[in-house]
Design a protein around this motif. Structure first.
Motif, PDB file in Angstrom:
ATOM      1  N   LYS A  55     -14.052  -8.948 -10.494  1.00 57.57           N
ATOM      2  CA  LYS A  55     -13.804  -7.711 -11.231  1.00 57.57           C
ATOM      3  C   LYS A  55     -13.804  -6.512 -10.290  1.00 57.57           C
ATOM      4  N   ALA A  56     -14.747  -6.455  -9.374  1.00 57.55           N
ATOM      5  CA  ALA A  56     -14.831  -5.336  -8.433  1.00 57.55           C
ATOM      6  C   ALA A  56     -13.623  -5.319  -7.503  1.00 57.55           C
ATOM      7  N   GLU A  57     -13.250  -6.471  -6.975  1.00 60.33           N
ATOM      8  CA  GLU A  57     -12.092  -6.531  -6.076  1.00 60.33           C
ATOM      9  C   GLU A  57     -10.799  -6.204  -6.815  1.00 60.33           C
ATOM     10  N   PHE A  58     -10.681  -6.649  -8.058  1.00 56.42           N
ATOM     11  CA  PHE A  58      -9.492  -6.361  -8.850  1.00 56.42           C
ATOM     12  C   PHE A  58      -9.356  -4.862  -9.082  1.00 56.42           C
ATOM     13  N   GLU A  59     -10.452  -4.211  -9.449  1.00 51.99           N
ATOM     14  CA  GLU A  59     -10.411  -2.760  -9.686  1.00 51.99           C
ATOM     15  C   GLU A  59     -10.033  -2.007  -8.408  1.00 51.99           C
ATOM     16  N   ALA A  60     -10.594  -2.426  -7.268  1.00 56.43           N
ATOM     17  CA  ALA A  60     -10.263  -1.777  -5.992  1.00 56.43           C
ATOM     18  C   ALA A  60      -8.788  -1.975  -5.658  1.00 56.43           C
ATOM     19  N   ALA A  61      -8.277  -3.168  -5.860  1.00 56.95           N
ATOM     20  CA  ALA A  61      -6.865  -3.450  -5.571  1.00 56.95           C
ATOM     21  C   ALA A  61      -5.959  -2.661  -6.510  1.00 56.95           C
ATOM     22  N   LYS A  62      -6.358  -2.542  -7.763  1.00 54.72           N
ATOM     23  CA  LYS A  62      -5.567  -1.786  -8.733  1.00 54.72           C
ATOM     24  C   LYS A  62      -5.490  -0.310  -8.339  1.00 54.72           C
ATOM     25  N   GLU A  63      -6.613   0.251  -7.932  1.00 52.23           N
ATOM     26  CA  GLU A  63      -6.627   1.652  -7.511  1.00 52.23           C
ATOM     27  C   GLU A  63      -5.791   1.852  -6.242  1.00 52.23           C
ATOM     28  N   GLU A  64      -5.893   0.920  -5.315  1.00 54.29           N
ATOM     29  CA  GLU A  64      -5.105   1.013  -4.082  1.00 54.29           C
ATOM     30  C   GLU A  64      -3.612   0.973  -4.402  1.00 54.29           C
ATOM     31  N   LEU A  65      -3.199   0.078  -5.271  1.00 53.28           N
ATOM     32  CA  LEU A  65      -1.793  -0.024  -5.634  1.00 53.28           C
ATOM     33  C   LEU A  65      -1.317   1.233  -6.339  1.00 53.28           C
TER      34      LEU A  65
END
Length: 62
Positions: free
Chosen positions: A43-53
């Motif tokens: 969940k944490a990595e997904f949120e970080a990747a989503k924000e980066e994208l």
């Protein structure tokens, strides 16, 4: 996902797998993906990747 379904179908047509093999793989993949989605580190990595994208695409942060 469309390409994945086509790939599975092609494996059946090519005689590499039975339809039941492909269906079992789809079920297993779904169960594995849903299990992974419950993990806090995912969940944490997904949120970080989503924000980066969103940043790269110039979209507003939500």
């Amino acid at each position: 996902m469309v390409r994945a379904w086509e790939y599975g179908h092609n494996r059946i047509v090519g005689g590499i797998h039975y339809a039941s093999d492909v269906e079992a793989g789809r079920i297993a993949g779904t169960v594995i993906a849903e299990t992974i989605r419950t993990h806090d580190d995912y969940k944490a990595e997904f949120e970080a990747a989503k924000e980066e994208l969103r940043s790269v695409l110039g979209l507003p942060h939500v």
